[in-house]
Design a protein around this motif. Structure first.
Motif, mmCIF file in Angstrom:
data_model
loop_
_atom_site.group_PDB
_atom_site.id
_atom_site.type_symbol
_atom_site.label_atom_id
_atom_site.label_comp_id
_atom_site.label_asym_id
_atom_site.label_seq_id
_atom_site.Cartn_x
_atom_site.Cartn_y
_atom_site.Cartn_z
ATOM 1 N N THR A 12 -8.459 -9.012 -2.911
ATOM 2 C CA THR A 12 -9.060 -9.093 -1.571
ATOM 3 C C THR A 12 -9.320 -7.718 -0.953
ATOM 4 O O THR A 12 -9.865 -7.630 0.144
ATOM 5 C CB THR A 12 -8.144 -9.884 -0.627
ATOM 6 N N SER A 14 -10.618 -3.482 -0.994
ATOM 7 C CA SER A 14 -11.897 -2.801 -1.171
ATOM 8 C C SER A 14 -12.263 -2.722 -2.668
ATOM 9 O O SER A 14 -13.371 -3.091 -3.073
ATOM 10 C CB SER A 14 -11.774 -1.411 -0.540
ATOM 11 N N SER A 39 -1.587 -11.188 1.692
ATOM 12 C CA SER A 39 -1.497 -12.180 2.772
ATOM 13 C C SER A 39 -2.834 -12.810 3.138
ATOM 14 O O SER A 39 -2.873 -13.761 3.916
ATOM 15 C CB SER A 39 -0.879 -11.524 4.013
ATOM 16 N N ASP A 40 -3.923 -12.326 2.583
ATOM 17 C CA ASP A 40 -5.244 -12.844 2.931
ATOM 18 C C ASP A 40 -5.544 -14.129 2.144
ATOM 19 O O ASP A 40 -6.241 -14.115 1.122
ATOM 20 C CB ASP A 40 -6.295 -11.760 2.637
ATOM 21 N N GLU A 125 -0.879 5.283 -6.635
ATOM 22 C CA GLU A 125 0.504 5.510 -6.194
ATOM 23 C C GLU A 125 1.507 5.195 -7.302
ATOM 24 O O GLU A 125 2.580 5.805 -7.347
ATOM 25 C CB GLU A 125 0.817 4.671 -4.950
ATOM 26 N N GLY A 204 -10.047 1.036 1.716
ATOM 27 C CA GLY A 204 -8.938 0.479 2.484
ATOM 28 C C GLY A 204 -8.363 1.529 3.438
ATOM 29 O O GLY A 204 -8.617 2.731 3.302
HETATM 30 P P1 NDP Z 1 -7.063 -2.275 0.314
HETATM 31 O O1 NDP Z 1 -6.089 -2.050 1.392
HETATM 32 O O2 NDP Z 1 -8.491 -2.502 0.672
HETATM 33 O O3 NDP Z 1 -6.592 -3.513 -0.592
HETATM 34 C C1 NDP Z 1 -5.282 -3.609 -1.062
HETATM 35 C C2 NDP Z 1 -5.094 -4.873 -1.895
HETATM 36 O O4 NDP Z 1 -3.714 -4.946 -2.271
HETATM 37 C C3 NDP Z 1 -5.389 -6.156 -1.128
HETATM 38 O O5 NDP Z 1 -5.833 -7.135 -2.036
HETATM 39 C C4 NDP Z 1 -4.027 -6.530 -0.558
HETATM 40 O O6 NDP Z 1 -3.902 -7.918 -0.232
HETATM 41 C C5 NDP Z 1 -3.128 -6.147 -1.722
HETATM 42 N N1 NDP Z 1 -1.763 -5.821 -1.317
HETATM 43 C C6 NDP Z 1 -1.384 -5.030 -0.267
HETATM 44 N N2 NDP Z 1 -0.048 -4.962 -0.201
HETATM 45 C C7 NDP Z 1 0.448 -5.713 -1.206
HETATM 46 C C8 NDP Z 1 1.755 -6.071 -1.629
HETATM 47 N N3 NDP Z 1 2.847 -5.621 -0.993
HETATM 48 N N4 NDP Z 1 1.880 -6.885 -2.702
HETATM 49 C C9 NDP Z 1 0.796 -7.363 -3.345
HETATM 50 N N5 NDP Z 1 -0.476 -7.070 -2.987
HETATM 51 C C10 NDP Z 1 -0.647 -6.260 -1.924
HETATM 52 O O7 NDP Z 1 -6.941 -1.027 -0.681
HETATM 53 P P2 NDP Z 1 -8.072 -0.367 -1.590
HETATM 54 O O8 NDP Z 1 -8.809 -1.418 -2.345
HETATM 55 O O9 NDP Z 1 -8.810 0.633 -0.810
HETATM 56 O O10 NDP Z 1 -7.163 0.480 -2.607
HETATM 57 C C11 NDP Z 1 -6.423 -0.125 -3.650
HETATM 58 C C12 NDP Z 1 -5.900 0.967 -4.568
HETATM 59 O O11 NDP Z 1 -6.990 1.626 -5.168
HETATM 60 C C13 NDP Z 1 -5.098 2.046 -3.825
HETATM 61 O O12 NDP Z 1 -4.055 2.477 -4.626
HETATM 62 C C14 NDP Z 1 -6.121 3.160 -3.633
HETATM 63 O O13 NDP Z 1 -5.529 4.433 -3.575
HETATM 64 C C15 NDP Z 1 -6.950 3.020 -4.896
HETATM 65 N N6 NDP Z 1 -8.318 3.514 -4.785
HETATM 66 C C16 NDP Z 1 -9.168 2.968 -3.869
HETATM 67 C C17 NDP Z 1 -10.461 3.437 -3.731
HETATM 68 C C18 NDP Z 1 -11.422 2.803 -2.764
HETATM 69 O O14 NDP Z 1 -12.593 3.162 -2.766
HETATM 70 N N7 NDP Z 1 -11.007 1.867 -1.937
HETATM 71 C C19 NDP Z 1 -10.951 4.567 -4.549
HETATM 72 C C20 NDP Z 1 -9.983 5.030 -5.512
HETATM 73 C C21 NDP Z 1 -8.714 4.530 -5.606
HETATM 74 P P3 NDP Z 1 -4.264 -8.456 1.270
HETATM 75 O O15 NDP Z 1 -5.757 -8.286 1.401
HETATM 76 O O16 NDP Z 1 -3.857 -9.857 1.257
HETATM 77 O O17 NDP Z 1 -3.496 -7.578 2.217
#
Ligand code: NDP
Ligand code: MG
Length: 387
Positions: A12, A14, A39-40, A125, A204
């Motif tokens: 869910t 980005s 949680s989404d 991370e 995100g």
């Molecule tokens: P988002 O915050 O947009 O999405 C995070 C996702 O992880 C969601 O599906 C969320 O679910 C889920 N999530 C959050 N917390 C938990 C948890 N405790 N347990 C299980 N699932 C969880 O983040 P991004 O997509 O931006 O980034 C994701 C990863 O990719 C990060 O590590 C980031 O550094 C890396 N990244 C991102 C880039 C980008 O362009 N966005 C580029 C390069 C790396 P829910 O929606 O339900 O909260």
């Protein structure tokens, strides 16, 4: 051609939704096994229905009932809890997108690697907090680790994996974030809304704040160190506001290979999704005549102390990166919640690193213990600032 069986951890988010966008463009190429979220419920259930996933997993156990309801009549299995998220690794996908944000992604990422398939890694991370463990697990279990982070995906494409000794340097580019030209005083008063408004990428909240402090580039240098077999001092970063060149690999003969593209995460995601073939994406084609110019400048460590801290941590190694990651997660969450100022983020991270210096983690339990203690120490350090 048989369909590639895929799972998406963090479906869910980005990165998760960009991955789904590509998957849904080629339904004959991909079969979705599992999708997870935290949680989404609505976003997860909708994605699972659209892609006919076999199972949808919600991390927050309290949402199990809501997920079941949202999937009623679809034939899609529902599960909940952190263990269920990690257990998706055992369901037979041969490709997994690891796109959970933060330390929470570590256990599911390791589980996916242990299953021995291909893991597309966005969750930087986990590499910062437990780099040696993650790469060692991939090696032992015969898993393939493909970098999704745009810079690392760029390095992967330019890197002569058969002759790393012929490479002198790897340079990651940084856009400089929304505060690239701001003064320290302006940044001290920056709001969360300003910090998450990235000029080039839509991401995100956590990584957007990391991009604004340049901690993201620090985390990425540590990530690169674990992904590519070169000494720590072979990696550096350069500010490049247009985000067109994603990384450069310099060879001993003076050749420099770079990967270019418009800033759209669907390009590196597609590279790992189709790997080793290539797939089409809807990304805007790069048109350098329209871009006109490409600028590069050294990062300013005075205005962006987080990058300097991360460089020190990278050189020191041991438990330092685990502490850096934990304290940064706590500080960024506090900033997003309006409890601390933007310039307090590096200040608090530095305090946590000063107050806590345990031995190098030898196993996963050590990593979890250091992470937990670092979080507690960071909260204490934060109180001394906000009191
Ligand atoms: P988002 O915050 O947009 O999405 C995070 C996702 O992880 C969601 O599906 C969320 O679910 C889920 N999530 C959050 N917390 C938990 C948890 N405790 N347990 C299980 N699932 C969880 O983040 P991004 O997509 O931006 O980034 C994701 C990863 O990719 C990060 O590590 C980031 O550094 C890396 N990244 C991102 C880039 C980008 O362009 N966005 C580029 C390069 C790396 P829910 O929606 O339900 O909260
Ligand atoms: Mg990146």
């Amino acid at each position: 051609m048989s369909r590639r069986k895929i799972s998406i951890l963090g479906a869910t988010g980005s990165i998760g939704t960009s991955t789904l966008d590509l998957v849904e463009r080629e339904p004959d190429a991909f079969e979705v096994v599992a999708l997870t979220a935290h949680s989404d419920v609505a976003g997860l259930a909708d994605a699972a229905r659209r892609t006919r996933a076999a199972i949808a997993v919600i991390g927050d156990e309290r949402k199990y009932g809501a997920l079941r309801e949202a999937l009623a009549g679809s034939g899609i299995e529902a599960a909940a809890g952190a263990d269920a998220v990690a257990a998706t690794a055992t369901l037979g996908a041969d490709w997994t997108m690891a796109a959970i944000v933060g330390f929470a992604g570590l256990r599911p990422t390791l589980a996916a690697l242990e299953a021995g398939g291909t893991v597309a890694l966005a969750n930087k991370e986990s590499l910062v907090a437990a780099g040696a463990l993650v790469t060692e697990t991939a090696r032992k279990c015969g898993a393939t680790l493909l970098p999704v982070d745009s810079e690392h995906n760029a390095v992967f494409q330019c890197f002569d994996h058969a002759a790393p000794e012929s490479i002198r340097k790897v340079t990651l580019t940084a856009s400089g974030g929304p505060f690239r030209d701001w003064t320290i005083e302006q940044m001290a008063a920056a709001t969360p809304a300003q910090a998450v408004k990235h000029p080039n990428w839509s991401m995100g909240a956590k990584i957007s704040v990391d991009s604004a402090t340049l901690m993201n580039k620090g985390l990425e240098l540590i990530e690169a160190f674990h992904l590519f077999p070169l000494p720590a001092d072979a990696f550096d970063a350069i500010v490049h506001p247009q985000s067109v060149v994603h990384a450069l690999v310099a060879y001993v003969d003076g050749s420099v290979l770079a990967q270019l593209g418009t800033p759209d995460m669907r390009t590196p995601i597609a590279h790992s999704l189709a790997w080793p073939r290539r797939m089409e994406t809807p990304c805007r084609a790069l048109d350098l005549a329209t871009t006109g110019r490409l600028d590069f400048m050294a990062p300013d460590l005075e205005r962006f102390p987080a990058l300097g801290i991360a460089l020190e941590v990278m050189a020191a190694g041991g438990a330092r990166p685990t502490i850096l990651n934990a304290s940064n997660e706590i500080a960024v969450a506090a900033f997003l919640a309006g409890r601390i100022g933007f310039m307090d983020i590096p200040l608090i991270v530095r305090k946590a690193l000063e107050r806590y210096d345990p031995a190098r983690p030898g196993c996963l339990d050590d990593v979890f213990a250091i992470d937990a203690e670092a979080r507690a120490i960071t909260r204490e350090a934060m109180e001394s600032i906000t009191a």
